[in-house]
Design a protein around this motif. Sequence first.
Motif, PDB file in Angstrom:
ATOM      1  N   LYS A 143      -0.130  40.520  -2.166  1.00 17.73           N
ATOM      2  CA  LYS A 143      -1.192  40.021  -3.034  1.00 17.73           C
ATOM      3  C   LYS A 143      -1.945  41.155  -3.701  1.00 17.73           C
ATOM      4  O   LYS A 143      -2.272  41.078  -4.896  1.00 17.73           O
ATOM      5  CB  LYS A 143      -2.163  39.159  -2.213  1.00 17.73           C
ATOM      6  N   TYR A 144      -2.227  42.221  -2.955  1.00 20.06           N
ATOM      7  CA  TYR A 144      -3.005  43.340  -3.488  1.00 20.06           C
ATOM      8  C   TYR A 144      -2.156  44.584  -3.756  1.00 20.06           C
ATOM      9  O   TYR A 144      -2.713  45.645  -4.019  1.00 20.06           O
ATOM     10  CB  TYR A 144      -4.138  43.693  -2.525  1.00 20.06           C
ATOM     11  N   HIS A 145      -0.828  44.452  -3.681  1.00 20.22           N
ATOM     12  CA  HIS A 145       0.092  45.548  -3.980  1.00 20.22           C
ATOM     13  C   HIS A 145      -0.219  46.775  -3.109  1.00 20.22           C
ATOM     14  O   HIS A 145      -0.416  47.884  -3.594  1.00 20.22           O
ATOM     15  CB  HIS A 145       0.030  45.922  -5.464  1.00 20.22           C
ATOM     16  N   GLN A 195      -0.282  42.484   1.664  1.00 19.16           N
ATOM     17  CA  GLN A 195       0.217  43.616   0.885  1.00 19.16           C
ATOM     18  C   GLN A 195       0.789  43.165  -0.453  1.00 19.16           C
ATOM     19  O   GLN A 195       0.635  43.846  -1.472  1.00 19.16           O
ATOM     20  CB  GLN A 195       1.286  44.364   1.698  1.00 19.16           C
ATOM     21  N   TRP A 229      -4.399  51.680   1.237  1.00 23.43           N
ATOM     22  CA  TRP A 229      -5.399  50.832   1.860  1.00 23.43           C
ATOM     23  C   TRP A 229      -6.776  51.458   1.697  1.00 23.43           C
ATOM     24  O   TRP A 229      -6.916  52.676   1.617  1.00 23.43           O
ATOM     25  CB  TRP A 229      -5.074  50.638   3.335  1.00 23.43           C
ATOM     26  N   ARG A 285     -11.997  43.735  -0.833  1.00 20.23           N
ATOM     27  CA  ARG A 285     -11.432  43.211  -2.075  1.00 20.23           C
ATOM     28  C   ARG A 285     -12.254  42.046  -2.603  1.00 20.23           C
ATOM     29  O   ARG A 285     -12.505  41.946  -3.811  1.00 20.23           O
ATOM     30  CB  ARG A 285      -9.994  42.763  -1.843  1.00 20.23           C
ATOM     31  N   ASN A 307     -14.442  41.765  -6.203  1.00 22.52           N
ATOM     32  CA  ASN A 307     -14.273  40.705  -7.198  1.00 22.52           C
ATOM     33  C   ASN A 307     -15.569  39.949  -7.429  1.00 22.52           C
ATOM     34  O   ASN A 307     -15.835  39.461  -8.529  1.00 22.52           O
ATOM     35  CB  ASN A 307     -13.176  39.732  -6.737  1.00 22.52           C
ATOM     36  N   GLU A 309      -9.992  45.148   4.652  1.00 25.30           N
ATOM     37  CA  GLU A 309      -9.373  45.166   3.326  1.00 25.30           C
ATOM     38  C   GLU A 309      -9.714  43.896   2.543  1.00 25.30           C
ATOM     39  O   GLU A 309     -10.089  43.955   1.367  1.00 25.30           O
ATOM     40  CB  GLU A 309      -7.849  45.303   3.472  1.00 25.30           C
TER      41      GLU A 309
END
Length: 246
Positions: free
Chosen positions: A167-169, A165, A65, A199, A203, A195
Amino acid sequence: MGEREMEERKQSRYVKLTKDQAPLEDITPGELNQPIEVPQLDVRKCPECRQPLPESYAPPADEPWMTGIFGCAEDRESCLTGLFCPCVLFGHNVERLREDTPWTRPCICHAICIEGGISLAIATVTATSIFPAIDPGTVCLIVEGLLFTWWMCGIHTGQVRQSLQKKYHLKNSPCNACCVHCCLHWCALCQEHREIKGRLSDNMFSEMTVVNPPPIQEMKSTDDKEIPETSSPNNNEHTDLEIQAV
């Protein structure tokens, strides 16, 4: 000759069985219905879309994280919102994670189940201290119902954390998603908001490919080559064509 060949072919195709003939092998029931293993079909598939994956495919590793579970003070706005209005923060988290879901729906569900349950628990404790004549069995039943509701809300909010978790591994930190929300619900909401915010900002400000347009090209008629440079300006009446890139 042709009739004999036809008779031989017919005899080779069909075999006459008599009652005295015993089977060559003992076949157990269901032996002929066993599945056939085809190596070409035994490939790894995506668990979501069930499409075959190449042999060189490697699943992405679990990433840590961006902030810790107790880093609520790193974002003051989400910290205050999660402290005083956690239902609003939860609704915005779900809306950013699932674009087709408005934030008001999860916000109302969170307010009814969690904030409403906490208010009912405070009212129950207050009424028990003021009116000691209340049946203890009724108080125990109310407390059990509140604990069950809290556990169910922890499972629901934990599923939202699991989808984040996935979606963003992201790895389970500090433990399972449902356990995190059951024990550290407010801290988990703030961490998820930070988080998602981090993210999305990464992007949004990612590097973009800059494509420069080609230079302006000039096209002249062929009459310019025939006319010498010492010609008078009256003869240079032809027009120049310019093509500009759009």
